[in-house]
Every structure is written in C-alpha cells, then in structure tokens.
Scaffold this motif. Structure first.
Motif, PDB file in Angstrom:
ATOM      1  N   ASP A   1       0.791  -0.949   0.031  1.00 43.19           N
ATOM      2  CA  ASP A   1      -0.058   0.118   0.122  1.00 43.19           C
ATOM      3  C   ASP A   1       0.866   1.108  -0.075  1.00 43.19           C
ATOM      4  O   ASP A   1       0.594   2.263  -0.654  1.00 43.19           O
ATOM      5  N   PHE A   2       1.901   1.303   0.662  1.00 43.64           N
ATOM      6  CA  PHE A   2       2.807   2.489   0.804  1.00 43.64           C
ATOM      7  C   PHE A   2       3.404   2.549  -0.552  1.00 43.64           C
ATOM      8  O   PHE A   2       3.479   3.712  -0.820  1.00 43.64           O
ATOM      9  N   LEU A   3       3.854   1.462  -1.306  1.00 45.25           N
ATOM     10  CA  LEU A   3       4.640   1.505  -2.561  1.00 45.25           C
ATOM     11  C   LEU A   3       3.464   2.157  -3.486  1.00 45.25           C
ATOM     12  O   LEU A   3       3.749   3.186  -4.367  1.00 45.25           O
ATOM     13  N   HIS A   4       2.310   1.813  -3.274  1.00 44.35           N
ATOM     14  CA  HIS A   4       1.214   2.280  -4.318  1.00 44.35           C
ATOM     15  C   HIS A   4       1.080   3.721  -4.116  1.00 44.35           C
ATOM     16  O   HIS A   4       1.041   4.582  -5.053  1.00 44.35           O
ATOM     17  N   LYS A   5       0.995   4.038  -3.129  1.00 42.27           N
ATOM     18  CA  LYS A   5       0.778   5.637  -2.677  1.00 42.27           C
ATOM     19  C   LYS A   5       2.125   6.334  -3.279  1.00 42.27           C
ATOM     20  O   LYS A   5       1.887   7.651  -3.659  1.00 42.27           O
ATOM     21  N   MET A   6       3.141   5.649  -3.160  1.00 43.49           N
ATOM     22  CA  MET A   6       4.426   6.121  -3.422  1.00 43.49           C
ATOM     23  C   MET A   6       4.506   6.669  -4.926  1.00 43.49           C
ATOM     24  O   MET A   6       4.601   7.748  -5.661  1.00 43.49           O
ATOM     25  N   VAL A   7       3.976   5.596  -5.774  1.00 43.48           N
ATOM     26  CA  VAL A   7       3.880   5.930  -7.205  1.00 43.48           C
ATOM     27  C   VAL A   7       2.894   6.782  -7.599  1.00 43.48           C
ATOM     28  O   VAL A   7       3.288   7.826  -8.514  1.00 43.48           O
ATOM     29  N   LEU A   8       1.956   6.804  -6.867  1.00 43.80           N
ATOM     30  CA  LEU A   8       0.853   7.832  -7.197  1.00 43.80           C
ATOM     31  C   LEU A   8       1.396   9.460  -6.777  1.00 43.80           C
ATOM     32  O   LEU A   8       1.075  10.497  -7.496  1.00 43.80           O
ATOM     33  N   CYS A   9       2.206   9.492  -5.763  1.00 43.00           N
ATOM     34  CA  CYS A   9       2.675  10.549  -5.394  1.00 43.00           C
ATOM     35  C   CYS A   9       3.788  11.229  -6.303  1.00 43.00           C
ATOM     36  O   CYS A   9       3.656  12.302  -6.841  1.00 43.00           O
TER      37      CYS A   9
ATOM     38  N   ARG B   1       3.648  10.409  -9.619  1.00 44.00           N
ATOM     39  CA  ARG B   1       3.179  10.854 -10.884  1.00 44.00           C
ATOM     40  C   ARG B   1       2.583  11.949 -10.493  1.00 44.00           C
ATOM     41  O   ARG B   1       2.439  12.962 -11.466  1.00 44.00           O
ATOM     42  N   ALA B   2       2.039  12.412  -9.607  1.00 44.03           N
ATOM     43  CA  ALA B   2       1.282  13.742  -9.051  1.00 44.03           C
ATOM     44  C   ALA B   2       2.447  14.697  -9.085  1.00 44.03           C
ATOM     45  O   ALA B   2       2.050  16.038  -9.477  1.00 44.03           O
ATOM     46  N   LYS B   3       3.688  14.387  -8.962  1.00 44.86           N
ATOM     47  CA  LYS B   3       4.644  15.448  -9.010  1.00 44.86           C
ATOM     48  C   LYS B   3       5.273  15.647 -10.337  1.00 44.86           C
ATOM     49  O   LYS B   3       6.299  16.432 -10.590  1.00 44.86           O
ATOM     50  N   GLY B   4       4.737  14.726 -11.424  1.00 49.42           N
ATOM     51  CA  GLY B   4       5.553  14.860 -12.753  1.00 49.42           C
ATOM     52  C   GLY B   4       6.251  13.815 -13.356  1.00 49.42           C
ATOM     53  O   GLY B   4       6.810  13.989 -14.428  1.00 49.42           O
ATOM     54  N   VAL B   5       6.417  12.798 -12.393  1.00 48.37           N
ATOM     55  CA  VAL B   5       7.106  11.810 -13.026  1.00 48.37           C
ATOM     56  C   VAL B   5       6.333  10.700 -13.747  1.00 48.37           C
ATOM     57  O   VAL B   5       5.407  10.283 -13.327  1.00 48.37           O
ATOM     58  N   ARG B   6       6.735  10.842 -15.221  1.00 49.21           N
ATOM     59  CA  ARG B   6       5.785  10.223 -16.082  1.00 49.21           C
ATOM     60  C   ARG B   6       5.695   8.504 -16.068  1.00 49.21           C
ATOM     61  O   ARG B   6       4.837   7.869 -15.863  1.00 49.21           O
ATOM     62  N   LEU B   7       7.014   8.233 -16.112  1.00 52.26           N
ATOM     63  CA  LEU B   7       7.258   6.736 -16.355  1.00 52.26           C
ATOM     64  C   LEU B   7       7.496   6.102 -15.183  1.00 52.26           C
ATOM     65  O   LEU B   7       9.012   6.164 -14.804  1.00 52.26           O
ATOM     66  N   VAL B   8       6.813   5.766 -14.070  1.00 50.21           N
ATOM     67  CA  VAL B   8       7.135   5.101 -12.604  1.00 50.21           C
ATOM     68  C   VAL B   8       6.235   3.945 -12.320  1.00 50.21           C
ATOM     69  O   VAL B   8       4.867   4.139 -12.833  1.00 50.21           O
ATOM     70  N   GLU B   9       6.651   3.092 -11.962  1.00 47.63           N
ATOM     71  CA  GLU B   9       5.856   1.635 -11.746  1.00 47.63           C
ATOM     72  C   GLU B   9       6.298   1.147 -10.414  1.00 47.63           C
ATOM     73  O   GLU B   9       7.466   1.148 -10.083  1.00 47.63           O
ATOM     74  N   GLU B  10       5.260   0.180 -10.029  1.00 48.65           N
ATOM     75  CA  GLU B  10       5.739  -0.619  -8.820  1.00 48.65           C
ATOM     76  C   GLU B  10       6.350  -2.101  -9.355  1.00 48.65           C
ATOM     77  O   GLU B  10       6.111  -2.504 -10.235  1.00 48.65           O
ATOM     78  N   SER B  11       7.593  -2.050  -8.804  1.00 41.87           N
ATOM     79  CA  SER B  11       8.423  -3.390  -9.094  1.00 41.87           C
ATOM     80  C   SER B  11       7.780  -4.718  -8.609  1.00 41.87           C
ATOM     81  O   SER B  11       7.378  -4.541  -7.604  1.00 41.87           O
ATOM     82  N   PRO B  12       7.482  -5.851  -9.246  1.00 43.50           N
ATOM     83  CA  PRO B  12       6.994  -6.838  -8.710  1.00 43.50           C
ATOM     84  C   PRO B  12       7.956  -7.618  -7.745  1.00 43.50           C
ATOM     85  O   PRO B  12       9.060  -7.417  -7.927  1.00 43.50           O
ATOM     86  N   VAL B  13       7.420  -8.074  -6.746  1.00 49.86           N
ATOM     87  CA  VAL B  13       8.096  -8.603  -5.704  1.00 49.86           C
ATOM     88  C   VAL B  13       8.619 -10.149  -6.018  1.00 49.86           C
ATOM     89  O   VAL B  13       7.555 -10.493  -6.385  1.00 49.86           O
ATOM     90  N   LYS B  14       9.735 -10.493  -6.020  1.00 48.39           N
ATOM     91  CA  LYS B  14      10.095 -11.936  -6.410  1.00 48.39           C
ATOM     92  C   LYS B  14      10.487 -12.451  -5.238  1.00 48.39           C
ATOM     93  O   LYS B  14      10.805 -11.982  -4.064  1.00 48.39           O
ATOM     94  N   PRO B  15      10.220 -13.876  -5.141  1.00 48.92           N
ATOM     95  CA  PRO B  15      10.433 -14.821  -4.027  1.00 48.92           C
ATOM     96  C   PRO B  15      11.898 -14.368  -3.534  1.00 48.92           C
ATOM     97  O   PRO B  15      13.142 -14.541  -4.235  1.00 48.92           O
ATOM     98  N   GLY B  16      12.001 -14.366  -2.220  1.00 53.77           N
ATOM     99  CA  GLY B  16      13.370 -14.089  -1.558  1.00 53.77           C
ATOM    100  C   GLY B  16      13.700 -12.444  -1.415  1.00 53.77           C
ATOM    101  O   GLY B  16      14.452 -12.185  -0.956  1.00 53.77           O
ATOM    102  N   ASP B  17      12.841 -11.497  -2.191  1.00 56.33           N
ATOM    103  CA  ASP B  17      13.120 -10.093  -1.834  1.00 56.33           C
ATOM    104  C   ASP B  17      12.641  -9.716  -0.483  1.00 56.33           C
ATOM    105  O   ASP B  17      11.599 -10.417  -0.075  1.00 56.33           O
ATOM    106  N   ASP B  18      13.525  -8.930   0.249  1.00 53.47           N
ATOM    107  CA  ASP B  18      12.945  -8.469   1.300  1.00 53.47           C
ATOM    108  C   ASP B  18      12.500  -7.038   1.404  1.00 53.47           C
ATOM    109  O   ASP B  18      12.021  -6.476   2.459  1.00 53.47           O
ATOM    110  N   ARG B  19      12.498  -6.289   0.267  1.00 60.52           N
ATOM    111  CA  ARG B  19      11.985  -4.792   0.063  1.00 60.52           C
ATOM    112  C   ARG B  19      11.138  -4.898  -1.240  1.00 60.52           C
ATOM    113  O   ARG B  19      11.349  -5.572  -2.217  1.00 60.52           O
TER     114      ARG B  19
END
Length: 196
Positions: A133-141, A143-161
């Motif tokens: 949820d935090f990551l999704h809000k970061m992407v929205l924030c 984009r609202a500040k003018g970053v055109r190409l920004v996405e949530e990176s998919p979490v892979k098994p073993g990722d801690d962040r």
C-alpha cells in the motif's frame, strides 16, 4: 392467616428465583490495538535473528546508510569475501576488481554476517503487510509531481524489500532523474501522514 399467605408468596418467589437461569455473561473478544498501522515490530517482542539486525530508516542521511552497509561489507570481507574496489596486487599499479566468488564461500560469508545485514526501511519491508500500500501511494505521489514513467516493481521470491522502477522500457532519463530527486519528498510526505 395473613402471615401464612405472605409466607406462601415469599416461598413461591424464592423457589421461582432459584429455578430461573442467570443472564448469559457478556461476550468479549480480545483485540490488539496499535498506535500506528505501519509501525515497525519491536525487537524485544520478536526473538528472531532478524530482530537484532540494523534497520534502515527513511529519515537516515546517506552517510548513516553507508555506515550500516560498511559494517556489513567489512564483516563479509572478514569472512572471506573480497570487498569491492580492492586491488589484487597485479604489480601494474591498477587495482583489479575481484571476480564472482565461489558460491559456497559467498553463502558461508553471508550466513556469518546476517546479523549485520541491514533490513530495509519498514515502509518498504516485504514483512510489513502494508508495504504494498505504501509503495502504491509512492507511485501515485511521484506521478502527481510529474514523474511520467514510474511503476511498482513486482516482488520476487526472496526479496526483502518492495521497489519502484523509473524510466519505463526505454529508460527515460527525465523520469529517472525526477523520480530519484522526488522520492525522498514523497517518502517524507507519506511517512508523516500526508497523502494517507
């Protein structure tokens, strides 16, 4: 005769009262309440090795973050992994970056140093149920500040962040530059309660 009638009525009331069932006890359910939904777990409440690990924070300076990783990298070096940027003494006066170490040696060093490996900030930690949820809000924030190409990176098994990707498939330099510059501002806004 009157007293006998009162005695009979009183006896009837006592008998009727003894046969009645008491009201059921009030049903109560235990609940856990926290002061902040995204607060990090207390290290005292968890007995896992993770609890002893240092944790990055969103408000850390780059120097503080570097210090956390310097301790971890020093531990890896002490356990047989060459540190990045160290020379091999080839005699040419130019340091040669070490190649990929033996996987078994690497795994042993990482296991020995796991207590010093920094955990990500709680807001990005995959162990945090609200990190997505935090990551999704970061992407929205962003984009609202003018970053055109920004996405949530998919979490892979073993990722801690969790992570954010800037620039799209063509690595748009404007989106990367703006995204990196504006990320701390959005983190501050969201972690202080703004945009929630």
């Amino acid at each position: 005769m009157k007293s006998l009638r009162y005695l009979a009525v009183l006896t009837a009331l006592v008998i009727a009262g003894g046969c009645s069932t008491p009201p059921p006890p009030e049903q109560k359910v235990a609940t856990l309440q926290t002061s902040q939904a995204t607060s990090a777990p207390s290290s005292a409440s968890t007995g896992s090795p993770e609890a002893a690990r240092p944790r990055e924070r969103l408000d850390m300076t780059p120097e503080e973050t570097d210090q956390l990783y310097e301790t971890y990298n020093r531990c890896l070096g002490e356990n047989g992994l060459p540190q990045k940027g160290t020379g091999t003494g080839t005699g040419s006066g130019v340091g040669v970056a070490p190649g990929r170490p033996d996987p078994a040696k690497e795994a042993a060093a990482e296991a020995a140093c796991i207590g010093k490996k920094p955990l990500p900030p709680w807001e990005y930690d995959t162990a945090n149920p609200q990190a997505a949820d935090f990551l999704h809000k970061m992407v929205l924030c962003l984009r609202a500040k003018g970053v055109r190409l920004v996405e949530e990176s998919p979490v892979k098994p073993g990722d801690d962040r969790t992570a954010i990707e800037f620039g799209g498939k063509n690595n748009d330099p404007d989106s990367i530059s703006k995204g990196l510059d504006l990320t701390p501002r959005c983190e501050k806004e969201l972690s202080s309660g703004g945009g929630r």
